[in-house]
Design a protein around this motif. Structure first.
Motif, PDB file in Angstrom:
ATOM      1  N   UNK A 184     -11.102  -4.396 -13.268  1.00 49.96           N
ATOM      2  CA  UNK A 184     -10.921  -2.992 -12.923  1.00 49.96           C
ATOM      3  C   UNK A 184      -9.435  -2.631 -12.884  1.00 49.96           C
ATOM      4  N   UNK A 189      -7.608  -6.088  -4.234  1.00 46.77           N
ATOM      5  CA  UNK A 189      -7.590  -6.251  -2.780  1.00 46.77           C
ATOM      6  C   UNK A 189      -8.046  -7.641  -2.357  1.00 46.77           C
ATOM      7  N   UNK A 190      -7.812  -7.899  -1.084  1.00 45.37           N
ATOM      8  CA  UNK A 190      -8.142  -9.218  -0.545  1.00 45.37           C
ATOM      9  C   UNK A 190      -9.637  -9.512  -0.631  1.00 45.37           C
ATOM     10  N   UNK A 191     -10.421  -8.587  -0.096  1.00 46.04           N
ATOM     11  CA  UNK A 191     -11.859  -8.822  -0.084  1.00 46.04           C
ATOM     12  C   UNK A 191     -12.488  -7.995  -1.202  1.00 46.04           C
ATOM     13  N   UNK A 244       0.825  -1.209   0.000  1.00 45.29           N
ATOM     14  CA  UNK A 244       0.000   0.000   0.000  1.00 45.29           C
ATOM     15  C   UNK A 244       0.862   1.264   0.000  1.00 45.29           C
ATOM     16  N   UNK A 286     -23.533  -6.885  -4.543  1.00 49.88           N
ATOM     17  CA  UNK A 286     -24.138  -7.964  -3.763  1.00 49.88           C
ATOM     18  C   UNK A 286     -24.803  -9.016  -4.635  1.00 49.88           C
ATOM     19  N   UNK A 287     -24.933  -8.723  -5.919  1.00 48.47           N
ATOM     20  CA  UNK A 287     -25.507  -9.719  -6.818  1.00 48.47           C
ATOM     21  C   UNK A 287     -24.410 -10.604  -7.439  1.00 48.47           C
ATOM     22  N   UNK A 289     -15.757  -6.113  -0.582  1.00 51.57           N
ATOM     23  CA  UNK A 289     -15.621  -4.923   0.267  1.00 51.57           C
ATOM     24  C   UNK A 289     -14.946  -3.795  -0.503  1.00 51.57           C
ATOM     25  N   UNK A 290     -14.160  -4.163  -1.520  1.00 47.92           N
ATOM     26  CA  UNK A 290     -13.452  -3.144  -2.278  1.00 47.92           C
ATOM     27  C   UNK A 290     -14.350  -2.489  -3.327  1.00 47.92           C
ATOM     28  N   UNK A 291     -15.543  -3.030  -3.494  1.00 46.34           N
ATOM     29  CA  UNK A 291     -16.491  -2.417  -4.421  1.00 46.34           C
ATOM     30  C   UNK A 291     -17.513  -1.630  -3.610  1.00 46.34           C
ATOM     31  N   UNK A 292     -17.880  -0.477  -4.133  1.00 47.62           N
ATOM     32  CA  UNK A 292     -18.887   0.320  -3.444  1.00 47.62           C
ATOM     33  C   UNK A 292     -20.257  -0.348  -3.614  1.00 47.62           C
ATOM     34  N   UNK A 293     -20.921  -0.687  -2.499  1.00 46.79           N
ATOM     35  CA  UNK A 293     -22.171  -1.446  -2.601  1.00 46.79           C
ATOM     36  C   UNK A 293     -23.307  -0.712  -3.305  1.00 46.79           C
ATOM     37  N   UNK A 305      -4.800  -2.135  -8.731  1.00 41.73           N
ATOM     38  CA  UNK A 305      -4.736  -2.778  -7.424  1.00 41.73           C
ATOM     39  C   UNK A 305      -5.862  -3.794  -7.284  1.00 41.73           C
TER      40      UNK A 305
END
Ligand code: SF4
Lengths: 363, 318
Positions: A167, A96-98, A52, A153-154, A101-105, A94
């Protein structure tokens, strides 16, 4: 070969209430164009912080205290925010691990990819959308045109990680920093994502810095790797040599503890003991409390990273380096271990699973 | 589920709630002892039992309660809230005259609250721990703690009486759309909006600060997006979700607050009428205002639900 990324003497500290944590201590490494470079270590070794920091993404109380990060010859650390932003997401992607979580819901997956493309490449919205759909399709999202308008979430976890890879690739980067990209996924999905990453790295001719705690992940995908312990690099080597001829006792210990993909067991290395307290690291070699070969000298002298053949200080260009007193002063007992890696390198990935997933519930 | 289907479903689910609201409103007033007739009768010992019964008949106060309720409800549904007992004026006329006053006051209060709170909350969250944040938090805490009747009186005292900046007396009935009305609106509007502004600031700050720690924020920065895009596009929308939830509750607070604030400022809305009607035991007026208020709160909740779903697509799937 030219280096895309050269990190020299990077030091990152966190000023916490309990004390100052030196998370990354004088770290140096280089990544060459198009290569996949692994950074391995237990959690807390400083590998994610290092990754990071390269992008200037360390938040307070963390501070980059010194060193240079040269990306294509330019020092990222001396750039101002806006210059840095034009590198991030554009020339350096970049993952990320999750991924979820790295995408805006609250925005669709496609919108977020297109947003990056519009921002960096200046595409008009419809062209950005087309490019995003093509990328989604390329990373194996079936029916990408429709899926473009799905919300995170889908998507299943594996699909989120595929979208994250799309991305990262969206603006044709030179380097992708992947921070534990498959840790949150189950093993079969993990294997597919790693294959995809390797395939795309090749196709897009992009270098990858793959940060992981899992040596099994490194084995199948990387050209070279660096092993980190307590904020420092303890060994750097081409991947085959790292596996068959580890020069550092810590690496050797990790090898004997290597989990194989498909193992559901505890994936943590089984070297006895734990990582030292980062606020008050032990004197001398930081590994000495856990090292089976530790001698009196190890508690006094902090071993430098050297070429294990010559004992001379390692430079950025060296492919092989290790930090153990054995290679400078010589230990009276020497390092006496042998390495057996079951199954060899590169074959840990279950190659039988190669059909494209349709985003079933288990991914 | 599409957004439209979600909205339709939510709107339909409001119908039984409204029915319940009408039952409770009616029940509350008809189960309290001492109806207006017995009160009138008590003042005048000459009224005969027959006359008393006739009065009850005329005002719909005779017969079994359920029949009274149905008669009342069917009238209400066509906009007939009965008459004032003393003057015989139609209650609906009073409602139509007073309701816009209260709506204007409430909307102004909300607008004031939002205009202050959203920027203040964002500012405090982005500068968390610094001076501006501390100041915003202290102000918000005071705003939440000050009772609005006290704030109203204080504003009148300082701004109107001492400094003479604002008129004290209510508008000598200038129409609401007259620009001059704004000057009269300012103090009661600020009074009614202050508590909401303070709560919204606090929630905005907390939720924004939380959202700023989310991984998608780091990821958005890693994509090289400018900080204002990160904050105003990505973080703001997520933080607003909790504000909308709170706003539904606060609307009830604003409605309740209007009773006090309208009395303090002599604002000719439903709130001050409500107080007057209670004083005079005008059951029909009190019931009508209670019902209208309850319906307004239910609708505010419906609106919040819809907004919630617009902001956060995950909600539509529940
Ligand atoms: S320097 Fe000593 S303690 Fe450190 S790795 Fe080498 S032998 Fe072990």
């Amino acid at each position: 070969m030219t280096a895309v990324l050269e990190v020299e003497d990077l030091t990152v500290r966190f000023y916490t209430e309990e004390g100052v944590v030196t998370a990354v201590d004088g770290l140096s490494y280089r990544i060459e164009a198009g290569e996949t470079f692994g950074v391995v270590g237990e959690s807390g070794a400083g590998k994610s912080v290092a990754a990071l920091s390269v992008l200037g993404l360390i938040d307070s109380p963390g501070r980059i205290e010194g060193g240079e990060v040269r990306f294509e010859g330019e020092d990222l650390l001396s750039m101002d925010e806006s210059e840095l932003r034009s590198v991030r997401g554009d020339e350096v992607g970049t993952v990320f691990q999750d991924a979820r979580a790295a995408l805006n819901p609250v925005y669709t997956v496609g919108e977020q990819i297109a947003e990056t493309i519009e921002h960096h490449l200046g595409y008009p919205p419809s062209a950005a959308r087309d490019r995003a759909i093509r990328l989604l399709d390329r990373v194996g999202i079936a029916d990408a045109e429709t899926r473009y308008s799905d919300y995170p979430h889908e998507f299943s976890g594996g699909m989120c990680q595929r979208a994250a890879i799309a991305m990262a690739l969206s603006c044709d980067p030179e380097l992708i920093v992947a921070d534990e990209p498959t840790t949150a996924l189950d093993v079969t999905v993990e294997a597919r994502i790693l294959d995809l990453l390797a395939e795309l790295a090749d196709e897009f001719d992009v270098a990858v810095q793959l940060v992981t705690h899992d040596l099994g992940v490194i084995a199948g995908t990387c050209d070279r790797a660096m092993v980190m312990y307590a904020g420092e690099a303890v060994e750097t080597a081409p991947i085959e040599e790292l596996y068959y001829d580890p020069k550092h006792p810590y690496t050797a210990g990790l090898m004997s503890a290597i989990p194989r993909v498909g193992d559901d067991d505890d994936r943590l290395p089984t070297i006895p003991g734990t990582m030292p307290d980062p606020i008050d690291p032990p004197p001398g070699c930081r590994f000495h409390p856990r090292c089976p070969f530790a001698e009196e000298a190890c508690t006094r002298t902090d071993p430098a990273l050297v070429d294990p053949e010559t004992g001379e200080a390692a430079t950025l260009d060296d492919d092989r380096a290790a930090a153990c007193l054995e290679y400078t002063e010589g230990l009276s007992g020497g390092l006496d271990y042998s390495v057996e890696v079951a199954g060899g390198t590169g074959e840990h990935v279950e190659k039988t699973i190669d059909e494209r997933d349709e985003g079933g519930p288990d991914e | 589920m599409s957004l439209r289907r979600f909205v339709v479903r939510r709107a339909l689910s409001v119908v039984p709630v409204l029915f319940g609201v009408s039952v409770i409103t009616f029940g509350l007033f008809h189960l309290t002892p001492g109806d207006p007739v017995s009160q009138l009768v008590a003042l005048n010992p000459d009224v005969s039992a027959a006359e008393e019964a006739r009065l009850r008949e005329r005002w719909g106060l005779s017969g079994p309660v359920w029949r009274q309720y149905l008669a009342w409800l069917s009238n209400v549904l066509v906009g007939d809230f009965g008459r004032e007992l003393r003057t015989g004026r139609a209650v609906s006329g009073i409602l139509w005259r007073r309701l816009p006053e209260t709506i204007v006051l409430g909307v102004f209060g909300w607008a004031f609250a939002i205009a202050i709170a959203i920027p203040a909350g964002i500012y405090a969250a982005v500068n968390k721990g610094r001076l501006g944040d501390v100041a915003a938090r202290v102000l918000a805490l005071s705003g939440v703690s000050i009772p609005n009747f006290w704030l109203g009186l204080l504003l009148i005292l300082v701004l109107s009486l001492y400094l003479g900046l604002f008129p004290v007396l209510p508008p000598s009935r200038l129409p609401l759309y007259h620009p001059e009305t704004l000057r009269y609106l300012l103090l009661p509007g600020v009074t009614i909006g202050t508590a909401a502004a303070a709560s919204v600031t606090r929630v905005m700050r907390t939720s924004m600060a939380e959202e700023l720690n989310e991984e998608y924020v780091t990821a958005a920065r890693a994509r090289g997006l400018p900080e204002r895009t990160v904050v105003f596009k990505h973080v703001l929308r997520n933080s607003l979700v909790s504000v909308v939830t709170l706003a539904a509750t606060l609307t009830a607070g604003i409605v309740a607050g209007s009773v006090v604030v309208e009395s303090v400022f002599n604002w000719p809305g439903l709130g001050s009428e409500f107080v007057r009607a209670i004083d005079r035991r005008e059951v029909n007026v009190v019931m009508a205002i209670t019902l209208v208020t309850a319906v307004a709160v239910v609708l505010a909740n419906l609106l919040a639900d819809v907004l919630y779903a617009v902001l956060d697509p995950r909600i539509r799937y529940d």
